[in-house]
Every structure is written in C-alpha cells, then in structure tokens.
Design a protein around this motif. Structure first.
Motif, short mmCIF file in Angstrom:
data_model
loop_
_atom_site.label_atom_id
_atom_site.label_comp_id
_atom_site.label_asym_id
_atom_site.label_seq_id
_atom_site.Cartn_x
_atom_site.Cartn_y
_atom_site.Cartn_z
N ILE A 15 0.81 -1.15 0.24
CA ILE A 15 -0.04 -0.07 0.05
C ILE A 15 0.91 1.38 0.04
N GLU A 16 1.84 1.04 1.07
CA GLU A 16 2.70 2.56 0.80
C GLU A 16 3.65 2.66 -0.58
N ALA A 17 3.78 1.51 -1.36
CA ALA A 17 4.51 1.74 -2.55
C ALA A 17 3.23 2.13 -3.49
N ALA A 18 2.26 1.76 -3.58
CA ALA A 18 1.18 2.21 -4.50
C ALA A 18 0.83 3.42 -4.40
N LYS A 19 0.63 3.97 -2.99
CA LYS A 19 0.43 5.40 -2.73
C LYS A 19 1.54 6.24 -3.46
N TRP A 20 2.78 5.82 -3.40
CA TRP A 20 3.75 6.71 -3.75
C TRP A 20 3.76 6.48 -5.25
N TYR A 21 3.63 5.51 -5.93
CA TYR A 21 3.69 5.36 -7.51
C TYR A 21 2.45 6.29 -8.02
N ASP A 27 -3.58 10.28 -14.46
CA ASP A 27 -4.67 9.16 -14.73
C ASP A 27 -4.42 7.78 -13.66
N SER A 28 -3.78 8.30 -12.53
CA SER A 28 -3.66 7.35 -11.43
C SER A 28 -4.28 7.43 -10.23
N GLY A 29 -4.63 6.24 -9.54
CA GLY A 29 -4.95 6.33 -8.20
C GLY A 29 -5.23 5.19 -7.61
N ILE A 30 -5.81 4.95 -6.37
CA ILE A 30 -5.85 3.90 -5.63
C ILE A 30 -7.33 3.53 -5.81
N ILE A 31 -7.46 2.35 -6.22
CA ILE A 31 -8.94 1.68 -6.43
C ILE A 31 -9.51 1.39 -5.35
N VAL A 47 -3.91 -4.25 -2.31
CA VAL A 47 -4.26 -2.94 -2.97
C VAL A 47 -4.47 -2.97 -4.43
N ASP A 48 -5.35 -2.70 -4.90
CA ASP A 48 -5.50 -2.16 -6.55
C ASP A 48 -5.39 -0.92 -7.00
N PHE A 49 -4.59 -0.60 -7.81
CA PHE A 49 -4.58 0.70 -8.33
C PHE A 49 -4.19 1.01 -9.78
N LYS A 50 -4.22 2.14 -10.37
CA LYS A 50 -4.39 2.47 -11.71
C LYS A 50 -2.84 3.60 -11.73
N LEU A 51 -2.05 3.50 -12.62
CA LEU A 51 -0.96 4.24 -13.11
C LEU A 51 -0.91 4.28 -14.67
N ALA A 52 -1.18 5.58 -14.94
CA ALA A 52 -1.44 6.14 -16.16
C ALA A 52 -2.39 5.52 -16.95
N GLY A 53 -3.51 5.01 -16.46
CA GLY A 53 -4.62 4.47 -16.92
C GLY A 53 -4.42 2.83 -17.05
N LEU A 86 11.01 11.87 -13.15
CA LEU A 86 10.70 10.67 -12.82
C LEU A 86 12.09 9.99 -12.25
N HIS A 87 13.31 10.15 -13.06
CA HIS A 87 14.33 9.72 -12.55
C HIS A 87 14.87 10.11 -11.27
N SER A 88 14.54 11.25 -10.96
CA SER A 88 14.98 11.87 -9.52
C SER A 88 13.94 11.32 -8.63
N SER A 89 12.61 11.13 -8.82
CA SER A 89 11.61 10.42 -7.81
C SER A 89 12.12 9.03 -7.68
#
Length: 294
Positions: A15-21, A27-31, A47-53, A86-89
């Motif tokens: 969950i921690e990783a998903a919230k960070w991503y 177009d991202s979010g926790i489902i 956790v189910d989530f969406k990254l860039a759709g 993105l590289h920095s993050s």
C-alpha cells in the motif's frame, strides 16, 4: 476490462508503494485496499491501483519473493525534463542499473531499481502516440536467455487477438552471450503492450513470483483454458497461480474476484479466502458456494 494485470508482491510495503507510485503519474489512483486474513503469511494487505490508466494489483504477503531486473516497467516520456523528474523521484533510495544519459536507442534514458526493488526503464521517445505510457518488459536471462522469440510466439498462440509489433535482432557479435537472439520485441495482448528481449550478457537472475500477471476470466471454461495453456510446473500450482515453461508466473482468477474481496462482507471474504487457499486451479462454483456460506 484489462486482460492482463501486473501483480506485485511486497513484504509489507504494497500500500505504501502504491500510494507513492500514483503520485508520480497522471490518470492514476488507488482503486481499493483490503486484507486477506489467516493466510500462510498471516494477514495480507492488498491494493488495486491505476498508473497512467493501467490497472495494477499488489499484495503485502511476506519476504518470500524479491523483485529483480528480469521484469521492469518501461515508461515512455515526451520530454527530457519528464525523464529527469521521474528519474529523480524513482531513483531516490534505489539503485542505478544504467545511469541517466544518452544511448543509441534514446537521447535520454535510465534504468533503475526503486527503493522497493521494482525496476523502471525511463525513456525519452520521439512520438508519444506510438507508445503505451507504461509497458511491462520481460528480460529473458539466465536459463531462459535466448527464448524471448519462442515466448513471443507462444503467447501469440495463447491469447486471442494478440499481435506482434516491432522485432529487432542482435547482430553478429553484438551480444556477449551467444544464446541471445532478440534485443527488442513488442507484443500486444488485447490492448496491453508487453516488451520482450534476451539479455545480451546472459544475466544471473530470472523470473519469479514477485512480479506476476493476473488474467481475469469470465467463466470456468476460460479459467480451464488458460490453466491448460500456461501451467508447466505442477509444484507451482497454488491458489490460482501457475508458472509457464519460461518461468513466468501467472494468476488465473475469476474476473469478479477483486470486486468480491473488496466489497464483500468480512465473513464473505473470510470464507472465500479459506476456500481458495485450499485450491490449485480456482473453481468458480465452489468459490460462490463459499461466499454464500453453503
């Protein structure tokens, strides 16, 4: 419905990783999030989530599997500035696999493992319209080095409507491992783009259960079909999980499984969890009986 859903296995950090991503991409979010109780790993958070759709799923289920570079997420970027951000993050607290810079295939590129071990390839592309924003990338290494083309053709035969995209081969003497054949190939499975390549140096890592692919199935017939096509390692069969002839892990599940686990009552989720933990191939009728308490 997305036909193939990348699934990520963490020790405790799903969950921690998903919230960070989801903070890093549009177009991202926790489902939804949930908890599976009384599993062999104890209480496992999901956790189910969406990254860039794109749909993803993840679980915190103990320190049994670790990410490695055999599967990464390739991110297409439209500007050098976006690559740098993105590289920095993603590199903060992580490991550099290929440093940020210019390469023959991209004017701005980096390959990193983030602080959770997940691999990312961040690449500047000339035309964003030609690329899916995030593409799972399979690197055939170690014992399966040289089998990327075989896998590409096999998955084409398994998934209805799959198509092959651009394929590029190593030139003579280009790869240090003479087994390596493909240095880049594209596979489209019902709108999901996957990249496959052989490791030019052979590599000392290979696929494992930390990164698997979920296949939501409409009915038992579809579950039976994918089980027969993708299960090649009997000892890996458990709770809907299988491993194919290349070592890649798949989860073959009912398409309403995530919805039931997310929205069912506590007792329904408990009964379903108890039922599927005893199964190898998932039985939709038996799971429904468990949900109803029959």
């Amino acid at each position: 419905m997305q036909k193939i859903i990348p699934h990520l296995w963490y020790d405790k950090e799903a969950i921690e990783a998903a919230k960070w991503y989801v903070e890093l991409f549009e177009d991202s979010g926790i489902i939804h999030t949930g908890t599976l109780t009384d599993t062999p790993s104890g209480d496992a958070q999901t956790v189910d989530f969406k990254l860039a759709g794109m749909r993803f799923s993840a679980i915190s289920a103990g320190p049994y599997f670790s990410f490695n570079p055999s599967i990464s997420l390739m991110v297409a970027c439209g500007s050098p500035e976006e690559v740098d951000i993105l590289h920095s993050s993603l590199s903060a607290g992580g490991t550099e696999l290929m440093p940020l810079g210019e390469y023959p295939f991209s004017k701005r590129y980096a390959w990193i493992q983030d602080k959770y071990g997940l691999s990312w390839q961040i690449m500047l592309v000339e035309d964003m319209k030609e690329h899916q924003r995030i593409r799972p990338t399979l690197l055939f290494s170690e014992g399966v080095c040289g089998r990327a083309e075989e896998a590409l053709n096999y998955y084409l035969s398994v998934f209805d409507g799959a198509s092959k995209g651009y394929v590029n081969y190593y030139q003579a003497g280009e790869a240090m491992d003479n087994r390596a054949k493909i240095n880049y190939s594209e596979l489209n499975i019902q709108g999901n783009q996957i990249i496959a390549m052989d490791h030019g140096q052979g590599g000392d890592f290979t696929f494992n259960e930390a990164f698997s692919f979920m296949i939501p199935c409409a009915d038992q017939t579809e579950i039976d079909y994918f089980w027969d096509k993708l299960s090649f390692v009997p000892e890996a069969e458990q709770c809907g999980w299988v491993k194919d002839q290349f070592g890649l892990s798949w989860q073959i599940v009912p398409e309403n499984m995530e919805d039931i686990l997310a929205n069912g009552t506590q007792e329904e989720v408990k009964r379903i969890t108890e039922a599927f933990l005893k199964m190898k191939k998932l039985d939709i009728a038996a799971l429904e009986k468990a949900r109803l308490g029959k």
